[in-house]
Design an enzyme around this catalytic site. Sequence first.
Site, PDB file in Angstrom:
ATOM      1  N   ASP A 181     -21.350  -8.362  11.989  1.00 16.80           N
ATOM      2  CA  ASP A 181     -22.566  -8.287  11.174  1.00 16.80           C
ATOM      3  C   ASP A 181     -22.458  -7.167  10.142  1.00 16.80           C
ATOM      4  O   ASP A 181     -22.890  -7.320   8.994  1.00 16.80           O
ATOM      5  CB  ASP A 181     -23.792  -8.066  12.059  1.00 16.80           C
ATOM      6  CG  ASP A 181     -24.139  -9.279  12.924  1.00 16.80           C
ATOM      7  OD1 ASP A 181     -23.689 -10.387  12.568  1.00 16.80           O
ATOM      8  OD2 ASP A 181     -24.833  -9.108  13.939  1.00 16.80           O
ATOM      9  N   PHE A 224       0.623   5.742  -0.116  1.00 14.25           N
ATOM     10  CA  PHE A 224      -0.264   6.888   0.013  1.00 14.25           C
ATOM     11  C   PHE A 224       0.184   8.007  -0.923  1.00 14.25           C
ATOM     12  O   PHE A 224       1.296   7.995  -1.458  1.00 14.25           O
ATOM     13  CB  PHE A 224      -0.346   7.373   1.466  1.00 14.25           C
ATOM     14  CG  PHE A 224       0.939   7.922   2.036  1.00 14.25           C
ATOM     15  CD1 PHE A 224       1.334   9.232   1.785  1.00 14.25           C
ATOM     16  CD2 PHE A 224       1.749   7.133   2.841  1.00 14.25           C
ATOM     17  CE1 PHE A 224       2.507   9.753   2.314  1.00 14.25           C
ATOM     18  CE2 PHE A 224       2.928   7.643   3.384  1.00 14.25           C
ATOM     19  CZ  PHE A 224       3.313   8.951   3.111  1.00 14.25           C
ATOM     20  N   VAL A 225      -0.698   8.985  -1.127  1.00 12.35           N
ATOM     21  CA  VAL A 225      -0.442  10.060  -2.081  1.00 12.35           C
ATOM     22  C   VAL A 225       0.487  11.098  -1.456  1.00 12.35           C
ATOM     23  O   VAL A 225       0.142  11.697  -0.431  1.00 12.35           O
ATOM     24  CB  VAL A 225      -1.766  10.728  -2.504  1.00 12.35           C
ATOM     25  CG1 VAL A 225      -1.495  11.856  -3.489  1.00 12.35           C
ATOM     26  CG2 VAL A 225      -2.712   9.697  -3.116  1.00 12.35           C
ATOM     27  N   GLU A 236       0.841  -1.194   0.000  1.00 21.11           N
ATOM     28  CA  GLU A 236       0.000   0.000   0.000  1.00 21.11           C
ATOM     29  C   GLU A 236       0.874   1.242   0.000  1.00 21.11           C
ATOM     30  O   GLU A 236       1.867   1.321   0.725  1.00 21.11           O
ATOM     31  CB  GLU A 236      -0.918   0.027   1.220  1.00 21.11           C
ATOM     32  CG  GLU A 236      -1.773   1.302   1.280  1.00 21.11           C
ATOM     33  CD  GLU A 236      -2.780   1.283   2.405  1.00 21.11           C
ATOM     34  OE1 GLU A 236      -3.687   0.429   2.346  1.00 21.11           O
ATOM     35  OE2 GLU A 236      -2.648   2.101   3.343  1.00 21.11           O
ATOM     36  N   LYS A 262       2.515  14.707  -0.988  1.00 22.32           N
ATOM     37  CA  LYS A 262       1.994  16.069  -1.050  1.00 22.32           C
ATOM     38  C   LYS A 262       2.765  16.965  -2.021  1.00 22.32           C
ATOM     39  O   LYS A 262       2.343  18.086  -2.298  1.00 22.32           O
ATOM     40  CB  LYS A 262       2.008  16.708   0.345  1.00 22.32           C
ATOM     41  CG  LYS A 262       0.997  16.111   1.317  1.00 22.32           C
ATOM     42  CD  LYS A 262       0.982  16.868   2.636  1.00 22.32           C
ATOM     43  CE  LYS A 262      -0.175  16.433   3.525  1.00 22.32           C
ATOM     44  NZ  LYS A 262      -0.063  15.055   3.993  1.00 22.32           N
ATOM     45  N   TYR A 264     -11.926  -5.021  10.815  1.00 24.47           N
ATOM     46  CA  TYR A 264     -11.338  -4.524  12.063  1.00 24.47           C
ATOM     47  C   TYR A 264     -11.323  -5.648  13.107  1.00 24.47           C
ATOM     48  O   TYR A 264     -12.276  -5.826  13.860  1.00 24.47           O
ATOM     49  CB  TYR A 264     -12.128  -3.322  12.571  1.00 24.47           C
ATOM     50  CG  TYR A 264     -12.140  -2.169  11.599  1.00 24.47           C
ATOM     51  CD1 TYR A 264     -11.138  -1.210  11.624  1.00 24.47           C
ATOM     52  CD2 TYR A 264     -13.143  -2.064  10.629  1.00 24.47           C
ATOM     53  CE1 TYR A 264     -11.125  -0.158  10.721  1.00 24.47           C
ATOM     54  CE2 TYR A 264     -13.142  -1.017   9.718  1.00 24.47           C
ATOM     55  CZ  TYR A 264     -12.129  -0.071   9.773  1.00 24.47           C
ATOM     56  OH  TYR A 264     -12.124   0.970   8.868  1.00 24.47           O
ATOM     57  N   ALA A 314     -19.919   2.341   4.076  1.00 25.79           N
ATOM     58  CA  ALA A 314     -19.170   1.668   3.019  1.00 25.79           C
ATOM     59  C   ALA A 314     -20.038   0.677   2.259  1.00 25.79           C
ATOM     60  O   ALA A 314     -19.885   0.503   1.050  1.00 25.79           O
ATOM     61  CB  ALA A 314     -17.955   0.960   3.614  1.00 25.79           C
ATOM     62  N   GLN A 338      -7.397  -3.696   9.157  1.00 24.76           N
ATOM     63  CA  GLN A 338      -6.585  -2.709   9.861  1.00 24.76           C
ATOM     64  C   GLN A 338      -5.339  -3.403  10.431  1.00 24.76           C
ATOM     65  O   GLN A 338      -5.320  -4.622  10.628  1.00 24.76           O
ATOM     66  CB  GLN A 338      -7.412  -2.109  11.002  1.00 24.76           C
ATOM     67  CG  GLN A 338      -6.712  -0.999  11.765  1.00 24.76           C
ATOM     68  CD  GLN A 338      -7.474  -0.634  13.024  1.00 24.76           C
ATOM     69  OE1 GLN A 338      -7.774  -1.497  13.852  1.00 24.76           O
ATOM     70  NE2 GLN A 338      -7.811   0.641  13.172  1.00 24.76           N
TER      71      GLN A 338
END
Length: 599
Positions: free
Chosen positions: A171, A26-27, A24, A29, A156, A134, A187
């Site tokens: 659920d 991330f973008v 993974e 700056k 999670y 979501a 996570q």
Amino acid sequence: MRVSEKLQKNLDSAEKSKATFSFEFFVPKTSQGVQNLYDRMDRMYQTRPQFIDITWNAGGKLSQLSTDLVSTAQSVLGLETCMHLTCTNMPVELIDDALAKAYESGCQNILALRGDPPVTTGEWKQCEGGFAYAKDLVKYIRETYGDHFDIGVAGYPEGHPEEEATPQLIDFLKEKVDAGANFIITQMFYDADIFIDWCRQLREVGIDVPIIPGIMPITTYAAFLRRANWCQIHIPDEFQAALDPVKEDDQAVREVGTKLLAAMCQKLLDSGYVTHLHMYTMNLEKASLMILDRLGLLAEEEDIFRDEVVPMPWRKSLHPQRKNESVRPIFWQRRPYSYVARTSEWSADEFPNGRFGDSSSPAFGDLDLLGSSLIRQSPQRALELWATPKTITDISNLVIGYLQGKIKCLPWCDVALNHEVDSIMPELLDLNKHQIVTLNSQPRVNGIDSSDSVFGWGPKNGYVFQKEYLEFLLPKSKLSQFIDLIGNGTSLTYFAVDAADKLYSNHPDDTAANAVTWGIFPGREVLQPTIVEKVSFLAWKEEFFHILEEWRLILSQDGHNDSATLLDTLTSDYALVNIVDNDFVTPGDRIHDHLKSLY
């Protein structure tokens, strides 16, 4: 390919006992951060991840960067990519735009998230015209795009910051899966027992999609505690006991953390619930690779060259428009980003597709397709990398540093060299020491096995061939001598052009393409994926001299007038030359032998 299909394909393979992994990112700056990330992603590609994913930043410039990163990863780097998409500050029209861009780039995987609360408010609220959960986003993607996208959702194991780990939370996860999710990425966590028990509970309630654990490397003690506290996860006693004594030593923390996480990951893999690990890189590479290496999951060099693993001598794009691309001009060998950008408007049938390519293909796209800069480094970084050359010897020394691996890129070369040029390295160094500045090259190859670790590409049991190629800068004052040296009717053919478009050539038919790389494979036509031809060379000439102009502007704006004058001289007094030795059978380096006469 969809993530769930890739995971299943691995399970069905002969190597199903070997776990797979993904990364993974991330973008960033800043524009320089984006370039650094592309370089890192390119290096990490060599480890053969199943996919990468790119985080989403809702709104403004960073959301545009998210989709740009996805498109570049798919189109240029050839990395299967999963795009995060959140509900935070995202009305349906913005979601539609993001999904459309992902679809157009060939991305087939979305990680659908509610998203974190905006930093400015600290409280999550449904935006007008957007989704609250979501599961609603999952349902919308499925209704809009059918089965095109694999949809991942977050899990999670130890609860959500807004919800404890209860049966109700499981659920909620089942509702997301029932709405159309294909896989779960969790996570971060550090307690393997909690995770394994959570997996058992998921299977008991009928959640049968792949469960992918999110693994956060431990790089510093402070970051380890901060992330664990922020995510409200349990730290096992053995983690604390092992890390506390070395917490002031970052290197020791990383080494101990690697051992702890490798043991945790092995326990997950042994549980039977997990076959794939998702590494939260934080845009770094070493910590993740240390864990994977300790687990024995990084590919051995001999394993990389197998049937179809390296389909072409250049990186195969995953963009749907380019899936049948089979030929590229050699001039962009070390500038794949600009080549893909400048041909991005071509339709599928306009890519070179004949035996030798089609030199009558439409003109390459304008240089402004590449954005604000052809040099993929910020002005500050350009000065750090290439200093302030004042003589042609300084330029030659930069190239020598690049050839020797001391410099990872040049203004006209975005990517680092591989070992392909090792066999002609003495000749390249000699040319540059005598102020013939080399820009691109490849050695002669006559029938090497297609599985060779340096030159191999294409299916196994084949043979690959290359004509020796060299591209360089030559003073225009020496062009007449060069032309007389090469002559006509020899094995050497060339194009030479200056910034004013004055072209010289001894090609018997300068409208035809000259294949400089090809492969012979069982049961297939000859593949000829790399060519030299006039139309694309003139397009490359335009780009190259624009690069010199941009570099000149960087130097002049910083007050380095002598360096700026040098680049003016390169543009006005030098020609761009490429030369091919069409005799790939007879030993010797005829290109170098001829050019030595110009010293």
